[in-house]
Motif scaffolding. Structure first.
Motif, PDB file in Angstrom:
ATOM      1  N   LYS A  11      14.894  77.757  16.266  1.00  0.00           N
ATOM      2  CA  LYS A  11      13.752  78.447  15.664  1.00  0.00           C
ATOM      3  C   LYS A  11      12.650  77.436  15.422  1.00  0.00           C
ATOM      4  O   LYS A  11      12.899  76.347  14.892  1.00  0.00           O
ATOM      5  CB  LYS A  11      14.163  79.098  14.346  1.00  0.00           C
ATOM      6  CG  LYS A  11      13.036  79.841  13.644  1.00  0.00           C
ATOM      7  CD  LYS A  11      13.528  80.517  12.373  1.00  0.00           C
ATOM      8  CE  LYS A  11      12.396  81.260  11.683  1.00  0.00           C
ATOM      9  NZ  LYS A  11      12.860  81.948  10.450  1.00  0.00           N
ATOM     10  N   ALA A  23      24.562  75.609  24.131  1.00  0.00           N
ATOM     11  CA  ALA A  23      24.152  76.848  23.462  1.00  0.00           C
ATOM     12  C   ALA A  23      23.027  76.623  22.460  1.00  0.00           C
ATOM     13  O   ALA A  23      22.232  77.536  22.195  1.00  0.00           O
ATOM     14  CB  ALA A  23      25.360  77.472  22.772  1.00  0.00           C
ATOM     15  N   ARG A  30      19.314  77.774  23.108  1.00  0.00           N
ATOM     16  CA  ARG A  30      18.931  79.191  22.983  1.00  0.00           C
ATOM     17  C   ARG A  30      18.911  79.661  21.537  1.00  0.00           C
ATOM     18  O   ARG A  30      18.622  80.843  21.272  1.00  0.00           O
ATOM     19  CB  ARG A  30      19.919  80.061  23.773  1.00  0.00           C
ATOM     20  CG  ARG A  30      20.019  79.713  25.244  1.00  0.00           C
ATOM     21  CD  ARG A  30      20.934  80.682  25.987  1.00  0.00           C
ATOM     22  NE  ARG A  30      22.307  80.640  25.487  1.00  0.00           N
ATOM     23  CZ  ARG A  30      23.229  79.762  25.899  1.00  0.00           C
ATOM     24  NH1 ARG A  30      22.892  78.827  26.808  1.00  0.00           N
ATOM     25  NH2 ARG A  30      24.451  79.801  25.423  1.00  0.00           N
ATOM     26  N   SER A  31      19.182  78.756  20.613  1.00  0.00           N
ATOM     27  CA  SER A  31      19.351  79.153  19.209  1.00  0.00           C
ATOM     28  C   SER A  31      18.380  78.464  18.265  1.00  0.00           C
ATOM     29  O   SER A  31      18.562  78.507  17.048  1.00  0.00           O
ATOM     30  CB  SER A  31      20.789  78.844  18.766  1.00  0.00           C
ATOM     31  OG  SER A  31      21.726  79.442  19.630  1.00  0.00           O
ATOM     32  N   ILE A  51      18.119  75.482  13.524  1.00  0.00           N
ATOM     33  CA  ILE A  51      19.029  76.415  14.176  1.00  0.00           C
ATOM     34  C   ILE A  51      18.953  77.758  13.458  1.00  0.00           C
ATOM     35  O   ILE A  51      19.011  77.816  12.221  1.00  0.00           O
ATOM     36  CB  ILE A  51      20.472  75.890  14.140  1.00  0.00           C
ATOM     37  CG1 ILE A  51      20.559  74.535  14.860  1.00  0.00           C
ATOM     38  CG2 ILE A  51      21.424  76.884  14.793  1.00  0.00           C
ATOM     39  CD1 ILE A  51      21.911  73.861  14.725  1.00  0.00           C
ATOM     40  N   ALA A  52      18.823  78.821  14.206  1.00  0.00           N
ATOM     41  CA  ALA A  52      18.831  80.165  13.606  1.00  0.00           C
ATOM     42  C   ALA A  52      20.111  80.316  12.782  1.00  0.00           C
ATOM     43  O   ALA A  52      21.208  80.035  13.278  1.00  0.00           O
ATOM     44  CB  ALA A  52      18.771  81.218  14.690  1.00  0.00           C
ATOM     45  N   GLU A  77      22.066  82.649  11.912  1.00  0.00           N
ATOM     46  CA  GLU A  77      23.151  83.470  12.450  1.00  0.00           C
ATOM     47  C   GLU A  77      23.900  82.780  13.594  1.00  0.00           C
ATOM     48  O   GLU A  77      25.016  83.172  13.955  1.00  0.00           O
ATOM     49  CB  GLU A  77      22.618  84.820  12.932  1.00  0.00           C
ATOM     50  CG  GLU A  77      21.643  84.760  14.082  1.00  0.00           C
ATOM     51  CD  GLU A  77      20.187  84.549  13.671  1.00  0.00           C
ATOM     52  OE1 GLU A  77      19.309  84.748  14.525  1.00  0.00           O
ATOM     53  OE2 GLU A  77      19.948  84.194  12.496  1.00  0.00           O
ATOM     54  N   ALA A  78      23.298  81.727  14.166  1.00  0.00           N
ATOM     55  CA  ALA A  78      23.929  80.990  15.260  1.00  0.00           C
ATOM     56  C   ALA A  78      24.577  79.689  14.800  1.00  0.00           C
ATOM     57  O   ALA A  78      25.238  79.016  15.590  1.00  0.00           O
ATOM     58  CB  ALA A  78      22.889  80.683  16.345  1.00  0.00           C
ATOM     59  N   SER A  89      28.561  79.213  15.401  1.00  0.00           N
ATOM     60  CA  SER A  89      29.013  79.041  16.781  1.00  0.00           C
ATOM     61  C   SER A  89      28.436  77.794  17.428  1.00  0.00           C
ATOM     62  O   SER A  89      29.110  77.136  18.225  1.00  0.00           O
ATOM     63  CB  SER A  89      28.648  80.277  17.611  1.00  0.00           C
ATOM     64  OG  SER A  89      27.243  80.472  17.645  1.00  0.00           O
ATOM     65  N   VAL A  90      27.202  77.445  17.089  1.00  0.00           N
ATOM     66  CA  VAL A  90      26.519  76.332  17.756  1.00  0.00           C
ATOM     67  C   VAL A  90      26.865  74.981  17.137  1.00  0.00           C
ATOM     68  O   VAL A  90      27.062  73.996  17.856  1.00  0.00           O
ATOM     69  CB  VAL A  90      24.995  76.559  17.714  1.00  0.00           C
ATOM     70  CG1 VAL A  90      24.228  75.308  18.124  1.00  0.00           C
ATOM     71  CG2 VAL A  90      24.621  77.721  18.616  1.00  0.00           C
TER      72      VAL A  90
END
Length: 239
Positions: free
Chosen positions: A118, A112, A115-116, A135-136, A138-139, A142-143
């Motif tokens: 930046k 994952a 896809r996260s 890493i973004a 907001e992610a 979870s990531v």
């Protein structure tokens, strides 16, 4: 006189810093294990491994190198130093000589994390720029840190350190696991590195391996006792 016990050198990975080892350091120091957490530059495999090798060369006596995540790639290269007696991979990449992070990752489905990310730019010599990634925010939960408290995750996301994109394509100049004993911890709920990448690297390196059910990529933060236990095993075996 008996030989000196090894110093444990902890190498953090991308998107974090040496503070990610705080719980592990506390566990080890309670057992009087000599430990040093290195500040990883995160500028690329070649220069970061050279920096780590320089640190190791200035430590008197044997060293057990412990790498988390991208830090595993660094100990794979820097671990060829004569005073390194063992390697410990914590949810980490164990590269083959001539292999890059991307080449190893591409053997397996993408996590994952991909896809996260930046992208950012930073200045380099000659007025040029290079790309780094984080890493973004907001992610991040979870990531990276699904088994860490949300309040701490917000702090980790806000304080993360980006990794230079060059780190994904530079190739390992050596594979120290070919000549050094290895241990590995697989985080089976990892969303930053596919756990099968961790399993494959550990198996290829012939590592003594444990697997933690439900552990995220931030296993050094969420499961410091289990991480320290594996490191203690390596210290005992190499003392």
């Amino acid at each position: 006189m008996p030989p000196a016990p090894p110093t444990v050198v902890l190498v953090h990975g991308a998107f974090t810093d040496a503070a990610g080892w705080l719980g592990v350091i506390d566990e080890l120091q309670r057992d009087d294990v000599a430990v040093l957490a290195v500040a990883n530059p995160l500028r690329g495999l070649t220069c970061d491994a050279a920096y780590l090798a320089s640190v190791v060369s200035q430590i008197d006596g044997p060293v057990v190198l412990v790498g988390h995540s991208y830090g595993g790639a660094l100990i794979t290269v820097a671990g060829t130093a004569d005073n390194v007696v063992g390697l410990v991979y914590i949810a980490a990449y164990a590269l083959e000589e001539g292999e890059s992070l991307s080449q190893l990752q591409d053997r397996f489905p993408a996590p994952a994390l991909v896809r996260s990310l930046k992208q950012w730019t930073y200045p380099t010599d000659g007025g040029k720029t290079a790309t780094e990634v984080s890493i973004a925010p907001e992610a991040f939960l979870s990531v990276f840190a699904a088994d860490v408290s949300p309040s701490l995750v917000r702090v980790l996301a806000a304080s993360q350190r980006p990794l230079a994109s060059a780190a994904f394509t530079e190739e390992a100049s050596a594979a120290a696991w070919r000549t050094k004993p290895c241990w590995a911890l697989v985080a089976d709920a990892d969303q930053a590195i596919n756990p099968d990448v961790e399993r494959f690297g550990a198996r290829r390196a012939g590592a003594t391996t444990i697997e933690l059910e439900g552990a995220s990529h931030a296993v050094t933060v969420s499961r410091p006792s289990a991480v320290a236990d594996l490191i203690r095993d390596a210290v005992r075996a190499t003392s």
